[in-house]
Write an enzyme that holds these catalytic residues in place. Structure first.
Site, short mmCIF file in Angstrom:
data_model
loop_
_atom_site.label_atom_id
_atom_site.label_comp_id
_atom_site.label_asym_id
_atom_site.label_seq_id
_atom_site.Cartn_x
_atom_site.Cartn_y
_atom_site.Cartn_z
N GLY A 10 -54.90 -2.11 -11.25
CA GLY A 10 -55.57 -1.26 -12.11
C GLY A 10 -56.53 -1.99 -13.27
N ASP A 31 -47.92 -2.74 -7.13
CA ASP A 31 -48.95 -1.74 -7.25
C ASP A 31 -49.02 -1.17 -5.90
OD1 ASP A 31 -51.53 -0.21 -7.33
OD2 ASP A 31 -51.65 -1.33 -9.33
N LEU A 32 -49.58 0.15 -5.70
CA LEU A 32 -49.83 0.65 -4.45
C LEU A 32 -50.69 -0.13 -3.57
CD1 LEU A 32 -49.67 4.38 -5.44
CD2 LEU A 32 -47.78 3.31 -3.97
N SER A 110 -48.82 6.33 -23.93
CA SER A 110 -50.08 6.89 -23.89
C SER A 110 -50.32 7.83 -25.30
CB SER A 110 -50.36 7.93 -22.87
OG SER A 110 -51.60 8.93 -23.21
N TYR A 136 -49.10 14.82 -18.05
CA TYR A 136 -49.26 13.53 -17.98
C TYR A 136 -48.49 13.03 -19.30
CZ TYR A 136 -51.51 9.15 -18.84
OH TYR A 136 -51.57 7.55 -19.13
N LYS A 140 -45.06 10.44 -20.02
CA LYS A 140 -45.38 9.17 -20.61
C LYS A 140 -44.03 9.30 -21.92
CE LYS A 140 -48.24 6.64 -19.02
NZ LYS A 140 -48.02 5.21 -18.28
P1 NAD Z 1 -55.59 2.63 -13.64
O1 NAD Z 1 -55.28 3.76 -12.87
O2 NAD Z 1 -56.59 1.84 -13.44
O3 NAD Z 1 -54.26 1.71 -12.93
C1 NAD Z 1 -52.97 2.04 -12.40
C2 NAD Z 1 -52.33 1.39 -11.28
O4 NAD Z 1 -51.34 1.95 -11.17
C3 NAD Z 1 -53.45 1.74 -10.15
O5 NAD Z 1 -53.64 0.47 -9.54
C4 NAD Z 1 -52.52 2.35 -9.25
O6 NAD Z 1 -52.44 1.97 -7.84
C5 NAD Z 1 -51.06 1.98 -9.75
N1 NAD Z 1 -50.02 2.73 -9.57
C6 NAD Z 1 -50.09 4.36 -9.68
N2 NAD Z 1 -48.97 5.10 -9.07
C7 NAD Z 1 -48.21 4.21 -8.67
C8 NAD Z 1 -47.01 3.98 -7.87
N3 NAD Z 1 -46.42 5.14 -7.82
N4 NAD Z 1 -46.35 2.84 -7.56
C9 NAD Z 1 -47.08 1.84 -7.76
N5 NAD Z 1 -48.47 1.67 -8.22
C10 NAD Z 1 -48.96 2.83 -8.79
O7 NAD Z 1 -54.97 2.90 -14.99
P2 NAD Z 1 -55.22 2.01 -16.36
O8 NAD Z 1 -56.44 2.52 -17.03
O9 NAD Z 1 -55.16 0.51 -16.06
O10 NAD Z 1 -54.18 2.16 -17.27
C11 NAD Z 1 -53.25 1.34 -17.54
C12 NAD Z 1 -51.68 2.19 -18.22
O11 NAD Z 1 -52.12 2.72 -19.33
C13 NAD Z 1 -51.36 3.28 -17.48
O12 NAD Z 1 -49.88 3.35 -17.56
C14 NAD Z 1 -51.65 4.41 -17.87
O13 NAD Z 1 -50.95 5.59 -17.85
C15 NAD Z 1 -52.02 3.99 -19.53
N6 NAD Z 1 -52.87 4.72 -20.04
C16 NAD Z 1 -54.28 4.58 -19.62
C17 NAD Z 1 -55.28 5.11 -20.45
C18 NAD Z 1 -56.73 5.14 -19.90
O14 NAD Z 1 -57.68 5.79 -20.49
N7 NAD Z 1 -57.16 4.21 -19.05
C19 NAD Z 1 -55.07 5.84 -21.62
C20 NAD Z 1 -53.72 6.02 -21.98
C21 NAD Z 1 -52.74 5.31 -21.30
#
Ligand code: NAD
Length: 326
Positions: A10, A31-32, A110, A136, A140
């Site tokens: 991600g 990761d998936l 989050s 969502y 969290k």
């Molecule tokens: P992203 O979506 O780019 O990456 C998340 C990764 O998790 C993906 O690669 C996905 O394949 C993997 N994933 C999802 N479900 C899965 C599962 N069941 N098993 C294994 N892998 C799984 O997200 P990001 O922007 O890098 O965010 C990182 C973290 O920060 C996450 O926990 C997200 O909830 C949190 N967050 C992000 C934001 C944002 O705006 N990007 C805001 C608040 C919180």
């Protein structure tokens, strides 16, 4: 140090994994999807967080876990997947980490654990009531409880980071980007509002269309422009690495994000000017988005200093836009 990074394919996880490798650590991704990182010190488990066998393999001999992976969706049709990934998945990864005697577990929570669109006070500090308004955000908040529970019943140190909205700079002006597309570009925003079933909003947006691609400045029903935090992935990674290593981080809960929120009325005209698209202003039904979250605790306790305010991100975003147009 051997560090498990979940969400390693991600936005944040892949950047953090590369930073750790550059600093000489051994990294395992989970990761998936594959992160496609070619490095002798990188290995990965491709699987789902709620798959106990995969989680156990992922946590084996890890000194620390950065649980940065999660599923993000606000669609009703994704509800089951959301809870499987973020609640069951977090519980299973935590249990595997505790069984493997991991020293520290850092959890990406989050800002949506707060009622960001209806805060009781601003700036939102870590002591603000946790009353999420989205499923969502609820996943969290449950994740945080699971983390704190595991911290109480095992020897594992835990750190909770309440992430700001996060973007790579080159996503900001990409109409195809999952977040920035519908946030700043009119046509993707219409499609998003239709997918959410917000017919009135979709109608208002469509009526404002100039008949060609445009940016959109969203305001609430009283004409107040949206305001929210948008933080660069590089700054988020800095905060994650502080949470991993700083002695004072253990047991802590920290808001992590840019110091100042982004005022859409300031930024959208600059974006429009720099990429030469028309800008339309649309007042959407409801109270809208208008929050400011404090990062004072992480700055004072861990020495976090963000380096990528929105205007600096925008310089890179414009370059990426220009490259895509060429
Ligand atoms: P992203 O979506 O780019 O990456 C998340 C990764 O998790 C993906 O690669 C996905 O394949 C993997 N994933 C999802 N479900 C899965 C599962 N069941 N098993 C294994 N892998 C799984 O997200 P990001 O922007 O890098 O965010 C990182 C973290 O920060 C996450 O926990 C997200 O909830 C949190 N967050 C992000 C934001 C944002 O705006 N990007 C805001 C608040 C919180």
């Amino acid at each position: 140090m051997k560090v498990l990074v979940t969400g390693s394919a991600g936005r944040v996880g892949s950047f953090v994994a590369r930073q750790l490798l550059a600093a000489g650590h051994q990294v395992r991704g989970f990761d998936l999807r594959s992160a496609a990182i070619e490095d002798a010190d990188f290995e990965e488990v491709v699987g789902a967080f709620d798959d106990r066998e995969a989680a156990t393999r992922a946590c084996e001999r890890a000194d620390a876990v950065l649980h940065l992976g999660a599923f993000m969706s606000w669609l009703a049709s994704d509800r089951d997947r959301l809870f499987h990934a973020n609640v069951d998945g977090t519980r299973v990864v935590l249990e595997a980490a505790a069984a493997a005697k991991v020293g520290r577990f850092v959890f990406a929570s989050s800002g949506e654990v707060y009622p960001e669109n209806r805060p009781a006070f601003q700036p939102i500090t870590e002591d603000h009531p946790k009353e999420p308004l989205s499923p969502y955000g609820l996943t969290k908040l449950i994740g945080e409880e699971l983390v704190m529970f595991q911290g109480r019943v095992s020897s594992m140190e835990t750190v909770i980071l309440r992430f700001s909205h996060t973007q790579n700079a080159d996503e900001l002006l990409d109409p195809e980007s999952f977040f920035s597309g519908p946030r700043f570009f009119l046509r993707p925003k219409i499609r998003q509002q239709e997918a959410f079933g917000n017919k009135a909003a979709a109608e208002l947006l469509r009526a404002a269309g100039p008949g060609r691609p445009a940016l959109v400045l969203t305001r609430n029903e009283d004409g107040r422009p949206f305001r929210m935090h948008i933080t660069d992935t590089r700054d988020m990674a800095k905060g994650v690495l502080l949470a991993l290593t700083h002695p004072e981080a253990a047991g802590g809960v920290f808001n992590l994000g840019a110091t100042d929120p982004v005022d859409f009325a300031e930024v959208l005209p600059v974006m429009a000017d720099r990429i030469g698209l028309p800008l339309v202003t649309v007042d959407l039904p409801g109270a809208g988005v208008w929050y400011h979250t404090s990062n004072q605790r992480i700055r004072e306790m861990l020495g976090f200093e963000p380096e990528w305010p929105i205007m600096r991100m925008l310089d890179e975003a414009v370059k990426a836009w220009t490259t895509r147009q060429a």
